[in-house]
Motif scaffolding. Sequence first.
Motif, PDB file in Angstrom:
ATOM      1  N   UNK A 343      43.942  42.868  50.835  1.00 56.77           N
ATOM      2  CA  UNK A 343      43.831  43.190  49.425  1.00 56.77           C
ATOM      3  C   UNK A 343      44.823  42.383  48.588  1.00 56.77           C
ATOM      4  N   UNK A 344      46.029  42.185  49.130  1.00 61.43           N
ATOM      5  CA  UNK A 344      47.010  41.370  48.395  1.00 61.43           C
ATOM      6  C   UNK A 344      46.497  39.947  48.214  1.00 61.43           C
ATOM      7  N   UNK A 345      45.857  39.425  49.284  1.00 59.78           N
ATOM      8  CA  UNK A 345      45.304  38.080  49.185  1.00 59.78           C
ATOM      9  C   UNK A 345      44.185  38.021  48.159  1.00 59.78           C
ATOM     10  N   UNK A 346      43.333  39.087  48.167  1.00 51.38           N
ATOM     11  CA  UNK A 346      42.217  39.114  47.215  1.00 51.38           C
ATOM     12  C   UNK A 346      42.741  39.275  45.791  1.00 51.38           C
ATOM     13  N   UNK A 348      45.661  38.396  44.659  1.00 46.73           N
ATOM     14  CA  UNK A 348      46.342  37.161  44.253  1.00 46.73           C
ATOM     15  C   UNK A 348      45.333  36.144  43.744  1.00 46.73           C
ATOM     16  N   UNK A 349      44.206  36.018  44.435  1.00 44.22           N
ATOM     17  CA  UNK A 349      43.166  35.095  43.968  1.00 44.22           C
ATOM     18  C   UNK A 349      42.628  35.508  42.605  1.00 44.22           C
ATOM     19  N   UNK A 350      42.414  36.831  42.452  1.00 42.55           N
ATOM     20  CA  UNK A 350      41.906  37.304  41.166  1.00 42.55           C
ATOM     21  C   UNK A 350      42.923  37.076  40.053  1.00 42.55           C
ATOM     22  N   UNK A 351      44.219  37.309  40.325  1.00 48.44           N
ATOM     23  CA  UNK A 351      45.256  37.075  39.316  1.00 48.44           C
ATOM     24  C   UNK A 351      45.350  35.596  38.958  1.00 48.44           C
ATOM     25  N   UNK A 352      45.199  34.728  39.970  1.00 49.29           N
ATOM     26  CA  UNK A 352      45.232  33.289  39.686  1.00 49.29           C
ATOM     27  C   UNK A 352      44.071  32.905  38.769  1.00 49.29           C
ATOM     28  N   UNK A 353      42.913  33.511  39.024  1.00 44.78           N
ATOM     29  CA  UNK A 353      41.752  33.207  38.167  1.00 44.78           C
ATOM     30  C   UNK A 353      41.994  33.671  36.736  1.00 44.78           C
ATOM     31  N   UNK A 354      42.510  34.913  36.605  1.00 41.31           N
ATOM     32  CA  UNK A 354      42.789  35.455  35.263  1.00 41.31           C
ATOM     33  C   UNK A 354      43.842  34.590  34.545  1.00 41.31           C
ATOM     34  N   UNK A 370      37.303  40.596  34.523  1.00 40.95           N
ATOM     35  CA  UNK A 370      37.956  41.846  34.956  1.00 40.95           C
ATOM     36  C   UNK A 370      36.935  42.957  35.087  1.00 40.95           C
ATOM     37  N   UNK A 371      35.978  43.018  34.124  1.00 46.04           N
ATOM     38  CA  UNK A 371      34.942  44.050  34.192  1.00 46.04           C
ATOM     39  C   UNK A 371      34.084  43.877  35.446  1.00 46.04           C
ATOM     40  N   UNK A 372      33.746  42.612  35.784  1.00 46.81           N
ATOM     41  CA  UNK A 372      32.901  42.356  36.964  1.00 46.81           C
ATOM     42  C   UNK A 372      33.613  42.760  38.251  1.00 46.81           C
ATOM     43  N   UNK A 373      34.909  42.403  38.334  1.00 48.47           N
ATOM     44  CA  UNK A 373      35.673  42.769  39.527  1.00 48.47           C
ATOM     45  C   UNK A 373      35.775  44.267  39.667  1.00 48.47           C
ATOM     46  N   UNK A 374      36.042  44.953  38.554  1.00 45.79           N
ATOM     47  CA  UNK A 374      36.171  46.405  38.582  1.00 45.79           C
ATOM     48  C   UNK A 374      34.849  47.069  38.959  1.00 45.79           C
ATOM     49  N   UNK A 375      33.745  46.533  38.406  1.00 42.20           N
ATOM     50  CA  UNK A 375      32.440  47.103  38.710  1.00 42.20           C
ATOM     51  C   UNK A 375      32.087  46.925  40.188  1.00 42.20           C
ATOM     52  N   UNK A 376      32.388  45.727  40.714  1.00 43.59           N
ATOM     53  CA  UNK A 376      32.072  45.480  42.130  1.00 43.59           C
ATOM     54  C   UNK A 376      32.888  46.400  43.024  1.00 43.59           C
TER      55      UNK A 376
END
Length: 554
Positions: A343-346, A348-354, A370-376
């Motif tokens: 989860x930390x790796x995932x 980190x990737x999401x934070x880098x994208x944001x 952020x909405x797409x990630x939260x929905x998934x």
Amino acid sequence: MASRRSLSGQLLALQVAIIVLVLVAVAALSITQSAATFNRVEGRRVVALAEQLATNPLVREELGRPIPGDSLATVAQTAQTQSGVTSVTIADARGVVVSSTNPILVGARMPFGDPGVPGGRGWSGELAVDGARELAAQVPVLGTAKGKVGRTIGTVMIGEASPTIWQRLRGASSYLGIYLGIASLIGLLGSWLLARRIKRQTFGMEPREIAGLAEYREAMLYGIAEGVVALDPHQRVTLVNDVARTLLDLPAHCVGRSLTDLGIEGRLRDVLLAADGEPAGPGGTRDQVVLRRGRVLIMNRMDVTKDGRRLGSVTTLRDRTELTERERELGSFRSSTELLRAQAHEFANQLHTISGLIQIGEHDEVVRYVDAVSERRQSLDLSVTRRIQDTAIAALLMAKSAQAAERRVTLRISERTSLGRLDAHDSADVATVVGNLVDNAMDAAAAGDATHDAWVEVELRHDTSTVEIVVQDSGPGVAPELAQEVFTHGFTTKAAQAGERGIGLALTRHVCKRRGGEIAVTNTADGALFVARMSVGRPATHPSPVTVAKGHTR
């Protein structure tokens, strides 16, 4: 304290004692045979001499007179001289000795061997005459004169002195002493050679040293915590201690029986006989895992050879069941750690994208991302928790989903999945089965064709008494000839070394069978399909604690 005799000395003394006993027995037998021969041969001779003397006309004539004459003495002396007997005695009708080669007997009453002898009955046998034992024959003298025809007018006794024991030994064989001497020498020589041979075979050790070694061996064999099993080249058990007998569930009297007679087959037999051809470790052997009657055993086998000749093998075994249970408990923490890492790796990737979107000024895109990630994420949570109400199993599959995503494998929950709350013990066993099957499925899917998407699908079905677990993967499948081997042999089989399922599947099958179920594997067009069934109790009314099965090494 006086020193004890050596082994050779004890054997020599024992052999000498045996030889002496044999010589005494031979001597006794010789004396008995000599006595029987003397009584038979000399008995006939003295009877014949007595009958001959009793029919002598001069004897009859003299005994027929009121006072026998001196001529009887001449007849008695002549009979003794000619025959060589010990004594010749003649008595009248009253039993009074009138003539004898033994002057002391003259005038005394004749000793009769039978009361019927004075009445005209003949007799022969041993008789004490003047204090000496003689083989005697007593024959009546019958009258021939007018008025005395057929009447007993006297008795004739011929006696032969019985030989002494020494005389009988000498008479048994003139070479008996030589034979006995030669036999004694041969016996002593044989005893000495036998003692030397036994001494060599026992490596020069004395009896007390051998007994000490046996005691130390027993103390060591039954004092260690590990099991020990020794086999001879014919696959027969030659040694087993109590620990090994308990771990292998062997009968009390198993020493001397073959593995076939004891019903030892499968993986356990392969390890005991080194029939699986596994490579040896740095020390010449390697630890091997075997499942036996619900126990996880670690076994180590070594061949025993001497002078190039194979004497058998010795296998030590340890019970690792409790350790496996502890590893299973630690597996929950390991899985949680892997989940957090994934989860930390995932994240980190999401934070880098944001962060990148913010830097290029795409603020609206940040919101949509952020909405797409939260929905998934919510969709995955709802997909699991809606179909799986047991929190332990749900948490396990959430953790496995994160691990699968990190390995680029899609973990799907079948729409047909339905699992209620379980009792804590039921939940722990179901988690073990699900965790091991999902781990193996992810390994297989990740090792599959890289040109196709890798996926694992899990389906759980639950009724009042049974849970059915179906796990399918997109991997290469399982060879038909290995369909049963993957469950029975553990990770040390050839299949496991080649990359197939390992000990996790063997433990999974053990859990299923312990709960009255079974597990099977088949191949589909997509990959392997594992179906496990197990009995469970009534659904629990309280939430189950989170329990995660340990990871599995393929």
